[in-house]
Design an enzyme around this catalytic site. Structure first.
Site, short mmCIF file in Angstrom:
data_model
loop_
_atom_site.label_atom_id
_atom_site.label_comp_id
_atom_site.label_asym_id
_atom_site.label_seq_id
_atom_site.Cartn_x
_atom_site.Cartn_y
_atom_site.Cartn_z
N GLY A 1 19.10 23.65 25.00
CA GLY A 1 19.16 24.62 25.95
C GLY A 1 19.76 25.86 25.56
O GLY A 1 19.29 26.85 25.81
N ASP A 2 20.69 25.62 24.58
CA ASP A 2 21.25 26.84 23.99
C ASP A 2 20.45 27.55 23.14
O ASP A 2 20.22 29.13 23.44
CB ASP A 2 22.57 26.23 23.04
N ALA A 3 19.37 27.08 22.57
CA ALA A 3 18.41 27.63 21.63
C ALA A 3 17.33 28.35 22.83
O ALA A 3 16.67 29.43 22.42
CB ALA A 3 17.46 26.73 20.66
#
Length: 134
Positions: free
Chosen positions: A27-29
């Site tokens: 999700g960070d990416a």
């Protein structure tokens, strides 16, 4: 390792069984790419300025504020993913946010990661483009 293609997806069951911090890693990416594309497509600023703007938007404090606004519209499934990630043990700590903000941002990223790995891009875009009704 068997072949892996960008865009391969998981069933909801497999994604639900993934480690919540791993979902947050994905999700960070996803969120970083979303913010970078949004800035690049809507601005003629140079890369250094775009990076400064992106960093401001993807930091844990900004993500915590965003998920706080999203909480009322999360489904039960999304809320379960959020809580699992928020409450999970993390191997790193944030340098520029409180523990609460960092935990909230981890939950936010996990929701995005879950939606991405299950191929639910319509809902992912709905949340990313969410505007609080005044």
């Amino acid at each position: 390792m068997e072949r892996f293609d960008l865009g391969d997806k998981l069933t909801k069951e497999k994604a639900a069984n993934m480690n919540a911090v791993v979902l947050a890693f994905v999700g960070d990416a996803v969120y970083s790419l979303y913010v970078r594309e949004k800035l690049a497509f809507s601005s003629d600023a140079k890369a250094g300025e775009l990076n400064r703007l992106a960093t401001k938007e993807v930091r844990a404090t900004a993500q915590a504020a965003f998920i706080a606004k999203l909480m009322p519209v999360l489904t039960e499934e999304e809320l379960a993913v959020y809580k699992r990630a928020r409450n999970s043990k993390k191997s790193t700590k944030s340098k520029s946010s409180s523990v609460q903000e960092y935990n909230m941002s981890t939950g936010f990223e996990a929701v995005l990661g879950y939606l991405y790995v299950t191929g639910n891009t319509a809902r992912l875009n709905e949340l990313l483009n969410f505007k609080v009704q005044e």
